[in-house]
Scaffold this motif. Sequence first.
Motif, PDB file in Angstrom:
ATOM      1  N   ASP A 180       0.841  -1.215   0.000  1.00  0.00           N
ATOM      2  CA  ASP A 180       0.000   0.000   0.000  1.00  0.00           C
ATOM      3  C   ASP A 180       0.875   1.263   0.000  1.00  0.00           C
ATOM      4  N   VAL A 207       1.247   4.322  -3.139  1.00  0.00           N
ATOM      5  CA  VAL A 207       1.072   5.765  -2.930  1.00  0.00           C
ATOM      6  C   VAL A 207       2.324   6.511  -3.410  1.00  0.00           C
ATOM      7  N   GLY A 258       2.568   6.664  -7.192  1.00  0.00           N
ATOM      8  CA  GLY A 258       1.618   7.663  -7.696  1.00  0.00           C
ATOM      9  C   GLY A 258       2.197   9.060  -7.545  1.00  0.00           C
ATOM     10  N   GLN A 259       2.775   9.315  -6.339  1.00  0.00           N
ATOM     11  CA  GLN A 259       3.348  10.649  -6.078  1.00  0.00           C
ATOM     12  C   GLN A 259       4.536  10.947  -7.001  1.00  0.00           C
ATOM     13  N   GLU A 278      -9.066  -3.221  -3.112  1.00  0.00           N
ATOM     14  CA  GLU A 278      -8.441  -2.222  -2.221  1.00  0.00           C
ATOM     15  C   GLU A 278      -7.253  -1.513  -2.874  1.00  0.00           C
ATOM     16  N   GLU A 300      -8.097   0.715  -5.940  1.00  0.00           N
ATOM     17  CA  GLU A 300      -8.705   1.987  -5.542  1.00  0.00           C
ATOM     18  C   GLU A 300      -7.626   2.954  -5.021  1.00  0.00           C
ATOM     19  N   LEU A 301      -6.726   2.402  -4.174  1.00  0.00           N
ATOM     20  CA  LEU A 301      -5.650   3.225  -3.609  1.00  0.00           C
ATOM     21  C   LEU A 301      -4.741   3.767  -4.717  1.00  0.00           C
ATOM     22  N   LEU A 303      -5.452   4.270  -7.906  1.00  0.00           N
ATOM     23  CA  LEU A 303      -6.129   5.277  -8.724  1.00  0.00           C
ATOM     24  C   LEU A 303      -6.230   6.607  -7.968  1.00  0.00           C
ATOM     25  N   GLU A 304      -6.485   6.500  -6.654  1.00  0.00           N
ATOM     26  CA  GLU A 304      -6.538   7.722  -5.829  1.00  0.00           C
ATOM     27  C   GLU A 304      -5.181   8.412  -5.755  1.00  0.00           C
ATOM     28  N   SER A 305      -4.104   7.604  -5.891  1.00  0.00           N
ATOM     29  CA  SER A 305      -2.748   8.152  -5.740  1.00  0.00           C
ATOM     30  C   SER A 305      -2.177   8.709  -7.036  1.00  0.00           C
ATOM     31  N   GLU A 355      -3.091   6.084 -13.407  1.00  0.00           N
ATOM     32  CA  GLU A 355      -4.276   6.201 -14.278  1.00  0.00           C
ATOM     33  C   GLU A 355      -4.663   4.875 -14.928  1.00  0.00           C
ATOM     34  N   TRP A 362      -4.440   0.857 -14.730  1.00  0.00           N
ATOM     35  CA  TRP A 362      -4.179  -0.230 -13.779  1.00  0.00           C
ATOM     36  C   TRP A 362      -4.457  -1.560 -14.463  1.00  0.00           C
TER      37      TRP A 362
END
Length: 491
Positions: A365, A369, A372-373, A400, A403-404, A406-408, A411, A413
């Motif tokens: 997890d 993140v 993504g950053q 889970e 979703e994490l 895509l939120e991070s 684009e 997946w």
Amino acid sequence: MEAGTISRFVQPTKATSSSVANFSSNSSMCCPRTRLMPTCHSAHVVRETYYDEREIAVLSSEPIIKKICVLGGLFLHRPVHKRDIVSRAFCPVGLYTHPGSTIESSSQTAEEKIGVLLFNLGGPDTLHDVQPFLFNLFADPDIIRLPRLFRFLQRPLAQLISVLRAPKSKEGYAAIGGGSPLRKITDEQASALKMALETKEVPANVYVAMRYWHPFTEEAAHQIKRDGITKLVVLPLYPQYSISTTGSSVRALQNIFKDDSYLSRLPVAIIESWYQRQGYIKSMANLIEEELHNFTKPEEVMVFFSAHGVPVSYVEDAGDPYRDQMEECIFLIMKELKARGINNDYTLAYQSRVGPVQWLKPYTDEVLVELGQKGVKSLLAVPVSFVSEHIETLEEIDMEYKELALESGIEDWGRVPALNCTSSFISDLADAVIEALPSTMAMSTLTSTGTEEGVDNDPMQYFIKMLFGSLLAFVFLVSPKIVSAFKKNIL
Ligand SMILES: C=CC1=C(C)c2cc3[nH]c(cc4nc(cc5[nH]c(cc1n2)c(C)c5CCC(=O)O)C(CCC(=O)O)=C4C)c(C)c3C=C
Ligand SMILES: [Fe+2]
């Protein structure tokens, strides 16, 4: 394969084909390191009762290095004996030939009946099974490793943790259709393997032995005996060896076999790990290559290997070769992809941690993140520690983590499917079985059981331990403060 070389055991991760262990009837020879460390065979038997009232003894041992264990959210320091670390983690890995034993010939005689025993973890068939399944899992001393002094708390603690964990687990199983697909997929893999062996002119019966749910290892062992199998190859459906998976199942099997005159003499070969087999590596590379084609810019996709974690102490204190094998496995898959001209960036992270102890890092997890950053836009998740779809692919990764990610900021997946019954993979497993046949020998009949067995066999002492343990569990359960702290920190 070279039989009887000590180096095979000392460096199990460097084996070039599957690592095979066989067991002699002389317990002192169970570990090739006995030549270097004569006491490494020492083992104790503790009693473990399954939720459904079945009883099984499992081998356990004590370590010398200081080791942190968790007991109901409290950290305890556990003394660890190095000699037992060797026997737990490395004895079963590699090929060892007892100098005084005869290795059976691989050529099948008229009366020979070959059996293949597939090890798997098992999973709840329905939501109703979730808590008893979790009880079986946490009651395993290879999953929650308590100091010997506190071993009497194993079952009450398993009861407590399983009750507290069940709601979260149930949610996960409900999200994937109300139960684990493991039994169905493992049965399909067993049938496919049987067919592949037949095609290769090695007819065999294939059995499934789950560690924590039906069909249990005892059920499979009894069927093997009823069928009059004369030679057995044990094949864990875990590519990499871990104390918590293959190690635990092997110990359960040893304990069933040692008490039975037929099974204890049955020639057995155990394939301890097979992540380095070309058939497996190529099958994984095929899946990754195929899945990369689904992206608009395949060369820009980050290949994200996600392995099931284990607590760090397994690797660093108890000598679990799991992390080394995992890293080598990923290296081999990427090497195969490079040979095909695929040079994507890749990374490895560990998922599915449970409890407050440190697990292998980096955590899936957190890495998602971070990626993504850092601006990674396309990511292909590759589950790598297990060969069937299960809750951790279908729920944890597909729901889970997706979703994490895509939120991070990720684009695109994708996720590589589990191997399941992929024919190149099953065919390679069949080859692994055939290659292991010449190494079969009678499984160890360990008798050095230490003092603990005697204590656990004394009904009065067992009763006192259970009573004390249950009282402690009760105190935990009735104290809302402890329970909420426990839930927050552990589950
Ligand atoms: C290589 C695979 C696995 C390792 C290593 C492993 C270690 C390990 N697991 C737990 C705790 C839980 N595992 C659970 C389910 C589960 N775990 C694996 C694989 C490995 N576990 C599988 C295949 C499954 C079954 C999945 C299914 O579809 O049913 C669970 C229950 C599910 C949940 O609540 O998350 C727990 C809990 C520990 C503590 C551990 C190492 C010590
Ligand atoms: Fe697990």
